[in-house]
Design an enzyme around this catalytic site. Structure first.
Site, mmCIF file in Angstrom:
data_model
loop_
_atom_site.group_PDB
_atom_site.id
_atom_site.type_symbol
_atom_site.label_atom_id
_atom_site.label_comp_id
_atom_site.label_asym_id
_atom_site.label_seq_id
_atom_site.Cartn_x
_atom_site.Cartn_y
_atom_site.Cartn_z
ATOM 1 N N ASN A 34 56.577 29.181 113.091
ATOM 2 C CA ASN A 34 56.535 30.388 112.272
ATOM 3 C C ASN A 34 56.874 29.988 110.834
ATOM 4 O O ASN A 34 57.245 28.850 110.570
ATOM 5 C CB ASN A 34 57.482 31.473 112.816
ATOM 6 C CG ASN A 34 58.927 31.021 112.862
ATOM 7 O OD1 ASN A 34 59.439 30.440 111.912
ATOM 8 N ND2 ASN A 34 59.589 31.284 113.979
ATOM 9 N N THR A 65 47.645 32.069 119.952
ATOM 10 C CA THR A 65 47.147 32.852 121.091
ATOM 11 C C THR A 65 48.244 33.509 121.914
ATOM 12 O O THR A 65 47.952 34.256 122.840
ATOM 13 C CB THR A 65 46.277 31.986 122.028
ATOM 14 O OG1 THR A 65 47.071 30.934 122.576
ATOM 15 C CG2 THR A 65 45.081 31.413 121.296
ATOM 16 N N ASP A 67 52.720 21.223 129.843
ATOM 17 C CA ASP A 67 53.779 21.487 128.878
ATOM 18 C C ASP A 67 53.666 20.474 127.744
ATOM 19 O O ASP A 67 53.827 19.274 127.972
ATOM 20 C CB ASP A 67 55.124 21.359 129.600
ATOM 21 C CG ASP A 67 56.324 21.595 128.726
ATOM 22 O OD1 ASP A 67 56.192 21.652 127.484
ATOM 23 O OD2 ASP A 67 57.427 21.717 129.299
ATOM 24 N N ASP A 127 56.907 27.160 120.064
ATOM 25 C CA ASP A 127 57.810 26.802 118.972
ATOM 26 C C ASP A 127 59.236 26.602 119.493
ATOM 27 O O ASP A 127 59.874 25.581 119.225
ATOM 28 C CB ASP A 127 57.762 27.897 117.903
ATOM 29 C CG ASP A 127 58.498 27.534 116.621
ATOM 30 O OD1 ASP A 127 58.739 26.337 116.368
ATOM 31 O OD2 ASP A 127 58.793 28.462 115.849
#
Length: 168
Positions: A22, A120, A8, A32
């Protein structure tokens, strides 16, 4: 200089943690959202300030905030390309995410940086191609600049971990 770990990214210790953001910089899904949640409210406020100043972040570009509650000094937010068919400059834009993040890291005197697997997830970039671009871009950068001593690729899933491990 380059390592791959499975885990993580919000738990990693580095001078800079890179967020696969984004264009709005307001948080979202995947890495995000996880980074925004873990870093805390101050990050959103800083991202809003950046949005008001420059209107967000364009694909391939990178901006920087403090790291909030993360074990880092800064978060670099970079916007990866939405994969369409490989014929819409996706490879160049993905490489730009890594290069622009590394250039920004240099400006902030970083010696270590941790990257997620940009584009990805929901952006659909084929993982093998994305890993090849990420590693080639980072290797080329490290061949030119020596300030950054450690680059971590933090893979949340086993597939990316295996791909990066094999390429390295």
């Amino acid at each position: 200089m380059i390592e791959v770990i499975k885990g993580d990214i919000t738990k990693v210790s580095a001078d800079i943690i890179v967020n696969a953001a984004n264009n709005t910089l307001l948080g979202g899904g995947g890495v995000d959202g996880a980074i925004h949640r873990a870093a805390g409210k101050a990050i959103l406020e800083q991202c809003l300030h950046i949005r008001h100043g420059q209107g967000g972040c364009k694909t391939g570009e990178a901006v920087i905030t403090t790291a909030g509650h993360l074990n880092a000094r800064y978060i670099i937010h970079t916007v990866g390309p939405l994969y369409q068919d490989g014929h819409h400059r996706e490879a160049a834009l993905l490489a730009a995410c890594y290069k622009n993040s590394l250039m920004l890291a240099l400006r902030y005197a970083a010696h270590s940086i941790a990257f997620p697997n940009i584009s990805t997830g929901i952006y659909g970039y084929p993982k093998q191609q994305a890993a090849s671009i990420a590693i080639a871009t980072v290797r080329a950068f490290l061949g030119e600049y020596t300030q950054i001593k450690k680059v971590l690729f933090v893979c949340y899933d086993q597939e990316n971990f295996t791909l990066y491990s094999n390429l390295l």
